[in-house]
Write a protein that holds these residues in place. Sequence first.
Motif, PDB file in Angstrom:
ATOM      1  N   VAL A   1      -6.355   2.477  -0.223  1.00  0.00           N
ATOM      2  CA  VAL A   1      -5.861   1.165  -0.639  1.00  0.00           C
ATOM      3  C   VAL A   1      -4.496   0.966   0.000  1.00  0.00           C
ATOM      4  N   LEU A   2      -4.330  -0.132   0.724  1.00  0.00           N
ATOM      5  CA  LEU A   2      -3.038  -0.479   1.316  1.00  0.00           C
ATOM      6  C   LEU A   2      -2.401  -1.582   0.489  1.00  0.00           C
ATOM      7  N   HIS A   3      -1.080  -1.484   0.328  1.00  0.00           N
ATOM      8  CA  HIS A   3      -0.343  -2.458  -0.474  1.00  0.00           C
ATOM      9  C   HIS A   3       0.578  -3.278   0.422  1.00  0.00           C
ATOM     10  N   ASP A   4       0.532  -4.583   0.234  1.00  0.00           N
ATOM     11  CA  ASP A   4       1.413  -5.482   0.967  1.00  0.00           C
ATOM     12  C   ASP A   4       2.713  -5.617   0.188  1.00  0.00           C
ATOM     13  N   PRO A   5       3.875  -5.386   0.842  1.00  0.00           N
ATOM     14  CA  PRO A   5       5.144  -5.522   0.106  1.00  0.00           C
ATOM     15  C   PRO A   5       5.371  -6.926  -0.454  1.00  0.00           C
ATOM     16  N   LYS A   6       4.644  -7.921   0.076  1.00  0.00           N
ATOM     17  CA  LYS A   6       4.755  -9.281  -0.437  1.00  0.00           C
ATOM     18  C   LYS A   6       3.829  -9.505  -1.626  1.00  0.00           C
ATOM     19  N   GLY A   7       3.039  -8.482  -1.942  1.00  0.00           N
ATOM     20  CA  GLY A   7       2.110  -8.593  -3.057  1.00  0.00           C
ATOM     21  C   GLY A   7       0.670  -8.473  -2.608  1.00  0.00           C
ATOM     22  N   GLY A   8      -0.149  -7.926  -3.468  1.00  0.00           N
ATOM     23  CA  GLY A   8      -1.563  -7.787  -3.155  1.00  0.00           C
ATOM     24  C   GLY A   8      -1.876  -6.442  -2.528  1.00  0.00           C
ATOM     25  N   SER A   9      -3.142  -6.088  -2.577  1.00  0.00           N
ATOM     26  CA  SER A   9      -3.599  -4.846  -1.982  1.00  0.00           C
ATOM     27  C   SER A   9      -5.049  -5.023  -1.550  1.00  0.00           C
ATOM     28  N   PHE A  10      -5.510  -4.145  -0.676  1.00  0.00           N
ATOM     29  CA  PHE A  10      -6.887  -4.217  -0.220  1.00  0.00           C
ATOM     30  C   PHE A  10      -7.312  -2.847   0.275  1.00  0.00           C
ATOM     31  N   TRP A  11      -8.626  -2.628   0.320  1.00  0.00           N
ATOM     32  CA  TRP A  11      -9.183  -1.363   0.783  1.00  0.00           C
ATOM     33  C   TRP A  11      -9.317  -1.425   2.296  1.00  0.00           C
ATOM     34  N   PHE A  12      -8.746  -0.433   2.965  1.00  0.00           N
ATOM     35  CA  PHE A  12      -8.828  -0.360   4.426  1.00  0.00           C
ATOM     36  C   PHE A  12      -9.354   1.000   4.828  1.00  0.00           C
ATOM     37  N   ASP A  13     -10.443   1.003   5.571  1.00  0.00           N
ATOM     38  CA  ASP A  13     -11.034   2.237   6.061  1.00  0.00           C
ATOM     39  C   ASP A  13     -10.841   2.287   7.565  1.00  0.00           C
ATOM     40  N   ALA A  14      -9.958   3.177   8.014  1.00  0.00           N
ATOM     41  CA  ALA A  14      -9.681   3.299   9.439  1.00  0.00           C
ATOM     42  C   ALA A  14     -10.754   4.096  10.170  1.00  0.00           C
ATOM     43  N   GLY A  15     -11.669   4.698   9.434  1.00  0.00           N
ATOM     44  CA  GLY A  15     -12.768   5.414  10.065  1.00  0.00           C
ATOM     45  C   GLY A  15     -12.468   6.847  10.443  1.00  0.00           C
ATOM     46  N   ALA A  16     -11.248   7.288  10.234  1.00  0.00           N
ATOM     47  CA  ALA A  16     -10.843   8.665  10.514  1.00  0.00           C
ATOM     48  C   ALA A  16      -9.627   8.962   9.647  1.00  0.00           C
ATOM     49  N   VAL A  17      -9.533  10.181   9.143  1.00  0.00           N
ATOM     50  CA  VAL A  17      -8.420  10.520   8.253  1.00  0.00           C
ATOM     51  C   VAL A  17      -7.092  10.422   8.995  1.00  0.00           C
ATOM     52  N   CYS A  18      -7.075  10.833  10.263  1.00  0.00           N
ATOM     53  CA  CYS A  18      -5.824  10.761  11.027  1.00  0.00           C
ATOM     54  C   CYS A  18      -5.355   9.320  11.190  1.00  0.00           C
ATOM     55  N   LEU A  19      -6.287   8.383  11.318  1.00  0.00           N
ATOM     56  CA  LEU A  19      -5.896   6.978  11.431  1.00  0.00           C
ATOM     57  C   LEU A  19      -5.504   6.407  10.069  1.00  0.00           C
TER      58      LEU A  19
ATOM     59  N   PRO B   1       9.762  -2.713  12.204  1.00  0.00           N
ATOM     60  CA  PRO B   1       9.250  -3.718  11.276  1.00  0.00           C
ATOM     61  C   PRO B   1       8.239  -3.167  10.278  1.00  0.00           C
ATOM     62  N   TYR B   2       7.705  -1.979  10.556  1.00  0.00           N
ATOM     63  CA  TYR B   2       6.704  -1.399   9.658  1.00  0.00           C
ATOM     64  C   TYR B   2       7.330  -0.520   8.580  1.00  0.00           C
ATOM     65  N   ALA B   3       8.658  -0.408   8.590  1.00  0.00           N
ATOM     66  CA  ALA B   3       9.344   0.415   7.592  1.00  0.00           C
ATOM     67  C   ALA B   3       9.138  -0.129   6.178  1.00  0.00           C
ATOM     68  N   VAL B   4       8.863  -1.428   6.056  1.00  0.00           N
ATOM     69  CA  VAL B   4       8.654  -2.014   4.723  1.00  0.00           C
ATOM     70  C   VAL B   4       7.365  -1.497   4.086  1.00  0.00           C
ATOM     71  N   PHE B   5       6.485  -0.896   4.897  1.00  0.00           N
ATOM     72  CA  PHE B   5       5.219  -0.378   4.375  1.00  0.00           C
ATOM     73  C   PHE B   5       5.298   1.117   4.064  1.00  0.00           C
TER      74      PHE B   5
END
Length: 200
Positions: A9-27, A37-41
Amino acid sequence: MRTGATGRVLHDPKGGSFWFDAGAVCLDFAHTGGEGPYAVFETLHEPADLAEWLARPPLVAVLTVPATTRELTAARTLRQAVWEAAHARAAGRPLPTGAVDVINRAAAGPPLAPELAADGTTAGWAPPVLAGQALSTLAREMIGLLSGPLSERIRVCAGDNCPLVFVDSSRPGARRWCAMERCGNRHKLRALRARRATGP
């Protein structure tokens, strides 16, 4: 590495979340935060956060020795290298030399060692289970992904300004979105509005 479903589950710092499957554990690991810009995540704030992430399925690497600040730094460095390498491969660019070096260095360390349970039907990781071993295992998976048959299936989400990267392991190889409930639905809504705007 465990077989079975990947994804988090990925969380958006602006609110909300969703399930994301990158297809590999390393990803999946590459999406735990980032630089600039990705430091907020960022989710790996402390060594304990790293330990918690590694302990979750499908890796289920419950550390027998607490993670250290040094291992947290190494984890973030590997994460950035995996991110850069995956995006380069998705774009058809040569892999950044620095990213390759980081992945190779991490993979050179001892990985997690599987251990069959006494009942002979389940397995775990042989102790000691160390953060460095888990990082080596993730780096080795990334090497296998980049050099294997799914290498050409590494893609960036087709959504506007969505940088999420995944490996498309679907049979038709037609995956375009990080998640249908996120960028896929946004695309469908935009297409619907466009059709209505140019209607009869």
